[in-house]
Design a protein around this motif. Structure first.
Motif, PDB file in Angstrom:
ATOM      1  N   ASN A  36       0.852  -1.192   0.000  1.00  0.00           N
ATOM      2  CA  ASN A  36       0.000   0.000   0.000  1.00  0.00           C
ATOM      3  C   ASN A  36       0.887   1.241   0.000  1.00  0.00           C
ATOM      4  OD1 ASN A  36      -1.940   1.949   0.264  1.00  0.00           O
ATOM      5  ND2 ASN A  36      -2.648   1.315   2.291  1.00  0.00           N
ATOM      6  N   GLN A  37       0.997   1.882  -1.161  1.00  0.00           N
ATOM      7  CA  GLN A  37       1.826   3.081  -1.257  1.00  0.00           C
ATOM      8  C   GLN A  37       1.192   4.265  -0.542  1.00  0.00           C
ATOM      9  OE1 GLN A  37       2.964   4.107  -5.233  1.00  0.00           O
ATOM     10  NE2 GLN A  37       3.919   2.141  -5.673  1.00  0.00           N
ATOM     11  N   ASN A  38      -0.118   4.234  -0.387  1.00  0.00           N
ATOM     12  CA  ASN A  38      -0.826   5.387   0.178  1.00  0.00           C
ATOM     13  C   ASN A  38      -0.499   5.633   1.645  1.00  0.00           C
ATOM     14  OD1 ASN A  38      -2.137   5.866  -2.261  1.00  0.00           O
ATOM     15  ND2 ASN A  38      -3.801   4.454  -1.765  1.00  0.00           N
ATOM     16  N   GLN A  39      -0.008   4.595   2.334  1.00  0.00           N
ATOM     17  CA  GLN A  39       0.292   4.786   3.750  1.00  0.00           C
ATOM     18  C   GLN A  39       1.666   5.426   3.981  1.00  0.00           C
ATOM     19  OE1 GLN A  39       0.305   0.544   5.057  1.00  0.00           O
ATOM     20  NE2 GLN A  39       2.313   0.987   5.903  1.00  0.00           N
TER      21      GLN A  39
END
Length: 615
Positions: A36-39
């Motif tokens: 998960n790149q968004n974290q």
């Protein structure tokens, strides 16, 4: 110690082992595949000592660390057991996109071989035409299998690359590929007599040059190996596991997986022939559009009966005309990519692949190395092929000889009694080139960013970055190596670029101070706010002019802003005096920085254009 500390901070910032799937590195970047790149907080990562920037590309998270990235990578991998092999990201993709990614990933290492084979085929067309080589000579015969080998044995080569991707024992996968291409099996296929193994019927099909069957098979071998690894006792594993894997995989390959493409092709063949009977123009349009996918899956062998009819001199109104539009479209798409791409390696590969498709009708290098990999060029080629196919269907284009359609093979469409047939075939070739090229150019390509481009993208993100060097004069940018002075071309004085000036004013390329100004005014030294020391040397050997034609507008110690005039030069006078006016721009303290990156592909730079970066 700095490597360990930076690695720990990066490890924590990106979410640790719970979020990291793979870790590898290139020349300057740590490349991570994250769940998960968004974290991840990009600004937090950028603030870590040693990190020069971050970027997200092709599902990966790139952390730019410079030329010392290998040391950071070694420290990073000690923090967890990270695979260097890419795995599927959490980004949602449809089945077609996943299949394309797998195919292009496995095919990429094969491109040099396919391109080499394709160019050999081009030579075999050109050399006889110019009278250098006879088609009846042994040299021609030997060179023929030189050109054919990379394509025919493609399943074996793919078995190796797919084994690396799927985590299968490489030589077992190669052996299965060999089973599918074995000369004895090929002889059985040619004979056409029923064949079975353990009572299971084997579909007689040729797997030379096929792609999908071996990829599916190697993917299945991942589970076959795991199964036997689980049930075979350790004491017998070295002996029995290879035997069991090879036997079961070989049977599945010939009985189940391999025939899938043949059965699908037979269904497609029946459907196309049915459409042809109802609306021939539509069938030809569909065949021309779908030909790249048909070739990719190996289903084109299902159309062998139609090929045989064509080879018997009966006009072919379907397969060969469709291949004309499709082959030319692949070549045009590859050439468009060659002209549009920024990466020099891609330019060369795409150009060679385009020539191979256009002149020899060998589309594999273009399909697997360019259009399929970047998708949009493939869509452009398919749209163009479909439109040209419809035109051929309406005008009734026929092929009167069996040859792989290409620009050189256009005479196969000549028939003395039908004047318009050859003209229409030529129109199709021209239209396929123009339409495909235009669509490819319009659609563009999502090019993989190279290391240098990645660095440029990062430093360009801030317009006031003190490590950006703007053009001090308007003119044509050339590599420093092309300057006719060894002190600059050998880069003894430092890294940089050079500009052939088009205007008479030299301006400051960044905010900084004037650290040196030669009495002859032909050269000026500047120091940026980041400590970069830059030499702007106006002309070669212009010191001999003793200041004639030069006027300085600043003095040593002056603070200057980017774009502020520094010198004026009468370049017409300098040229008339017999001196080279090229302006080397050199970072004289290059060794104190990680890298000095010139910006490529800039024919003419204006004053506000960045031409050099220091990181």
């Amino acid at each position: 110690m700095k490597y360990q500390q930076t690695a720990k901070e990066i490890y924590t910032a990106v979410g640790g082992s719970e979020n990291i799937q793979t870790a590898t590195h290139c020349i300057t970047r740590l490349r991570l595949t994250l769940k998960n790149q968004n974290q991840v907080n990009d600004e937090e990562v950028k603030a870590i000592p040693g990190v020069m920037g971050v970027m997200k590309k092709a599902g990966q998270y790139h952390i730019i660390l410079g030329n010392d990235v290998a040391n950071y990578y070694r420290a990073f991998t000690k923090l967890g057991n990270f695979s260097a092999e890419p795995v599927a990201s959490t980004e949602k993709k449809n089945v077609f996109e996943i299949l394309i990614d797998v195919i292009s990933g496995c095919m990429s290492p094969l491109i040099p071989a396919l391109l080499g084979g394709g160019m050999v085929k081009v030579l075999l067309i050109i050399l006889p035409l110019i009278g250098v080589l006879s088609e009846t000579s042994s040299t021609y015969a030997v060179l023929s299998f030189f050109g054919d080998a990379p394509f025919y044995f493609m399943p074996v080569m793919l078995a190796f690359t797919a084994a690396q991707k799927f985590g299968v024992t490489p030589m077992l996968a190669v052996a299965v590929g060999g089973i599918m291409l074995h000369p004895n099996f090929a002889a059985m296929v040619a004979a056409g007599d029923p064949v079975s193994i353990f009572g299971l019927p084997i579909t007689l099909a040729s797997y030379g040059s096929s792609v999908i069957p071996i990829l599916i098979m190697v993917w299945l071998m991942k589970y076959i190996e795991a199964f036997f690894n689980r049930i075979i006792p350790a004491v017998m594993k070295n002996l029995l596991q290879p035997l069991a894997v090879l036997l079961l995989s070989g049977v599945i390959a010939l009985v189940v997986v391999g025939p899938l493409g043949t059965f699908a092709g037979q269904g497609l063949s029946a459907a196309v022939i049915w459409i042809q009977a109802k609306a021939g123009w539509l069938a030809l349009g569909l065949m021309s559009a779908l030909m790249p996918l048909i070739v990719m899956t190996g289903m084109h062998w299902a159309f062998a009966p139609i090929f045989l009819i064509a080879s018997a001199a009966t006009p072919d109104v379907l397969i060969l005309p469709a291949m004309l539009a499709a082959n030319i479209a692949q070549g045009a798409a590859a050439l468009a990519v060659s002209m549009k791409a920024k990466d020099k390696n891609l330019k060369q590969i795409a150009f060679g692949a385009g020539i191979s498709a256009l002149l020899a009708g060998v589309t594999e290098p273009a399909l697997y190395g360019v259009t399929l990999k970047y998708k949009k060029p493939l869509y452009a080629a398919m749209i163009s092929g479909g439109l040209c196919g419809i035109f051929m269907g309406i005008t009734g284009v026929e092929s009167y000889a069996f040859a792989v359609p290409s620009l050189v093979a256009l005479p196969q469409f000549i028939n003395g009694s039908i004047d318009g047939n050859f003209i229409n075939a030529c129109i199709v070739a021209a239209a396929s080139i123009v339409i495909t090229f235009a669509l490819t150019w319009f659609f563009g390509i999502e090019e993989e960013v190279t290391t240098a481009d990645a660095v440029l993208e990062v430093v360009e993100s801030g317009s006031s970055d003190p490590k950006k060097v703007l053009a001090p004069v308007k003119g044509k940018v050339i590599p420093l190596e092309k300057v006719n002075d060894s002190a600059f071309s050998s880069k003894v004085m430092g890294q940089g670029i050079a500009i052939i000036p088009e205007e008479n004013t030299i301006v400051a390329p960044f905010d900084g101070t004037v650290s040196a100004l030669f009495p002859t005014k032909h050269a000026i030294g500047l120091t940026s706010e980041a400590g970069m020391e830059l030499l702007v040397h106006v002309g070669i050997d212009t010191v001999e002019l003793n200041g004639k034609y030069f006027d300085s507008l600043v003095a040593v110690g002056d603070t200057v802003k980017a774009g502020q005039p520094l010198l004026t030069v009468d370049f017409a006078g300098v040229k008339a005096a017999g001196y080279d006016t090229v302006i080397p721009i050199v970072v004289t303290n290059s060794d104190t920085f990680i890298d000095v990156v010139p910006k490529d592909e800039m024919k003419t730079a204006d004053y506000e254009d960045a031409v050099l970066y220091v990181i």
